[in-house]
Write a protein that holds these residues in place. Structure first.
Motif, PDB file in Angstrom:
ATOM      1  N   ASP A  82      17.394   0.962  -2.124  1.00  0.00           N
ATOM      2  CA  ASP A  82      17.021  -0.003  -1.099  1.00  0.00           C
ATOM      3  C   ASP A  82      15.626   0.369  -0.592  1.00  0.00           C
ATOM      4  OD1 ASP A  82      16.609  -1.369   1.347  1.00  0.00           O
ATOM      5  OD2 ASP A  82      18.760  -1.420   1.757  1.00  0.00           O
ATOM      6  N   ALA A  83      14.647  -0.482  -0.828  1.00  0.00           N
ATOM      7  CA  ALA A  83      13.265  -0.190  -0.459  1.00  0.00           C
ATOM      8  C   ALA A  83      13.096  -0.056   1.054  1.00  0.00           C
ATOM      9  CB  ALA A  83      12.339  -1.282  -0.990  1.00  0.00           C
ATOM     10  N   ALA A  84      13.960  -0.702   1.831  1.00  0.00           N
ATOM     11  CA  ALA A  84      13.815  -0.680   3.282  1.00  0.00           C
ATOM     12  C   ALA A  84      14.237   0.649   3.897  1.00  0.00           C
ATOM     13  CB  ALA A  84      14.613  -1.821   3.911  1.00  0.00           C
ATOM     14  N   ASN A  85      15.289   1.282   3.351  1.00  0.00           N
ATOM     15  CA  ASN A  85      15.786   2.505   3.994  1.00  0.00           C
ATOM     16  C   ASN A  85      15.951   3.687   3.041  1.00  0.00           C
ATOM     17  OD1 ASN A  85      18.181   2.151   2.574  1.00  0.00           O
ATOM     18  ND2 ASN A  85      19.322   1.384   4.338  1.00  0.00           N
ATOM     19  N   ARG A  86      15.536   3.528   1.776  1.00  0.00           N
ATOM     20  CA  ARG A  86      15.582   4.575   0.754  1.00  0.00           C
ATOM     21  C   ARG A  86      17.007   4.917   0.315  1.00  0.00           C
ATOM     22  NH1 ARG A  86      12.874   9.692   1.578  1.00  0.00           N
ATOM     23  NH2 ARG A  86      12.373   9.521  -0.619  1.00  0.00           N
ATOM     24  N   GLY A  87      18.012   4.165   0.762  1.00  0.00           N
ATOM     25  CA  GLY A  87      19.393   4.435   0.370  1.00  0.00           C
ATOM     26  C   GLY A  87      19.616   4.172  -1.105  1.00  0.00           C
ATOM     27  N   THR A 119       3.843   5.892   0.770  1.00  0.00           N
ATOM     28  CA  THR A 119       2.982   4.905   0.129  1.00  0.00           C
ATOM     29  C   THR A 119       3.767   3.629  -0.086  1.00  0.00           C
ATOM     30  OG1 THR A 119       3.626   5.524  -2.110  1.00  0.00           O
ATOM     31  CG2 THR A 119       1.805   6.764  -1.143  1.00  0.00           C
ATOM     32  N   ALA A 120       3.083   2.653  -0.615  1.00  0.00           N
ATOM     33  CA  ALA A 120       3.755   1.389  -0.914  1.00  0.00           C
ATOM     34  C   ALA A 120       4.657   1.513  -2.137  1.00  0.00           C
ATOM     35  CB  ALA A 120       2.717   0.306  -1.140  1.00  0.00           C
ATOM     36  N   GLU A 121       4.525   2.604  -2.861  1.00  0.00           N
ATOM     37  CA  GLU A 121       5.335   2.802  -4.062  1.00  0.00           C
ATOM     38  C   GLU A 121       6.810   2.958  -3.681  1.00  0.00           C
ATOM     39  OE1 GLU A 121       6.132   3.593  -8.203  1.00  0.00           O
ATOM     40  OE2 GLU A 121       4.717   2.437  -7.043  1.00  0.00           O
ATOM     41  N   LEU A 122       7.688   2.261  -4.381  1.00  0.00           N
ATOM     42  CA  LEU A 122       9.116   2.379  -4.126  1.00  0.00           C
ATOM     43  C   LEU A 122       9.661   3.654  -4.752  1.00  0.00           C
ATOM     44  CD1 LEU A 122      10.268  -1.258  -4.926  1.00  0.00           C
ATOM     45  CD2 LEU A 122       9.895  -0.247  -2.680  1.00  0.00           C
ATOM     46  N   ASP A 123      10.710   4.190  -4.137  1.00  0.00           N
ATOM     47  CA  ASP A 123      11.422   5.312  -4.749  1.00  0.00           C
ATOM     48  C   ASP A 123      12.090   4.833  -6.031  1.00  0.00           C
ATOM     49  OD1 ASP A 123      11.037   7.280  -2.660  1.00  0.00           O
ATOM     50  OD2 ASP A 123      12.446   6.133  -1.454  1.00  0.00           O
ATOM     51  N   THR A 124      12.329   5.752  -6.933  1.00  0.00           N
ATOM     52  CA  THR A 124      13.100   5.445  -8.134  1.00  0.00           C
ATOM     53  C   THR A 124      14.322   6.357  -8.154  1.00  0.00           C
ATOM     54  OG1 THR A 124      11.827   7.013  -9.485  1.00  0.00           O
ATOM     55  CG2 THR A 124      11.093   4.713  -9.480  1.00  0.00           C
ATOM     56  N   ALA A 125      15.350   5.916  -8.856  1.00  0.00           N
ATOM     57  CA  ALA A 125      16.570   6.716  -8.959  1.00  0.00           C
ATOM     58  C   ALA A 125      17.049   6.708 -10.399  1.00  0.00           C
ATOM     59  CB  ALA A 125      17.650   6.169  -8.031  1.00  0.00           C
ATOM     60  N   GLN A 126      17.825   7.715 -10.733  1.00  0.00           N
ATOM     61  CA  GLN A 126      18.296   7.898 -12.097  1.00  0.00           C
ATOM     62  C   GLN A 126      19.717   8.449 -12.062  1.00  0.00           C
ATOM     63  OE1 GLN A 126      16.027  10.972 -14.021  1.00  0.00           O
ATOM     64  NE2 GLN A 126      16.632  10.339 -16.065  1.00  0.00           N
TER      65      GLN A 126
END
Length: 199
Positions: A82-87, A119-126
């Protein structure tokens, strides 16, 4: 001595058509008999459609989605950020039936460690491991500035696949780590060092 069975299989992919480009492979089953494609369809080695799971279609242009086929071939574990809260939402979906359930949501509201620029970069998950046999799913979330001007961070969770219970959590830290890897049963996790530009 350790004996390992090697599975050799070729999967026939659909070809491009007037409707658009051919879908790409998101994940291949451990036994090599099925592939989950970017449009959510599931095919066998001959390219025959054996199922379709719309919820697993890759979201074009949105980083942070990842899937890994379960070690027992029963389905896939997937993550979205979730880009808004990093969940990080961790889900398990049976394939090809498409029955999906949320295992857990982790990391919502986490703040970045000191030294890691927002930054504006979104987190990624794996998804690193997905094992019904050991009741384990291991996921990692990474943050790396898109312009390369600062530190990176990573965090890892090992969860019970059945109920989302927390087994292990490596808190988010500024990191020189590249990507993490895990054994297929999720019982061993390792991180590889990030190579410098001079390496």
């Amino acid at each position: 001595a350790v004996e390992r069975e090697t599975i050799s299989s070729t999967i026939q992919l659909p070809t491009a058509s007037a409707a658009g480009p051919a879908p790409s492979i998101q994940a291949v089953s451990p036994d090599g008999t099925r592939a989950l494609l970017s449009d959510g369809s599931v095919i066998d080695q001959t390219g025959r459609l054996v199922g379709s799971v719309a919820s697993l279609a890759a979201t074009s242009g949105v980083p942070g989605n990842g899937v890994l086929w379960a070690a027992d071939d029963s389905g896939v574990c997937s993550v979205t950020v979730d880009a808004a809260n990093r969940g990080v939402t961790v889900s398990f979906t049976t394939v090809p039936a498409g029955e999906s359930r949320v295992v857990a949501v982790v990391g919502a509201g986490d703040t970045l460690p000191a030294g890691v620029p927002a930054t504006a970069e979104l987190d990624t998950a794996q998804v690193l491991a997905c094992s019904p046999a050991t009741d384990t799913v291991v996921v990692a979330r990474y943050h790396e500035p898109v312009d390369g001007t600062g530190g990176t961070s990573s965090t890892i969770w090992a969860l019970r696949l059945s109920n989302g219970g927390l087994v292990f959590h490596q808190p988010e830290v500024q990191s020189t780590v590249g990507q993490a890897v895990a054994s297929s049963d999720g019982q061993v996790i390792a991180e590889e060092p990030r190579l410098s530009a001079n390496s």
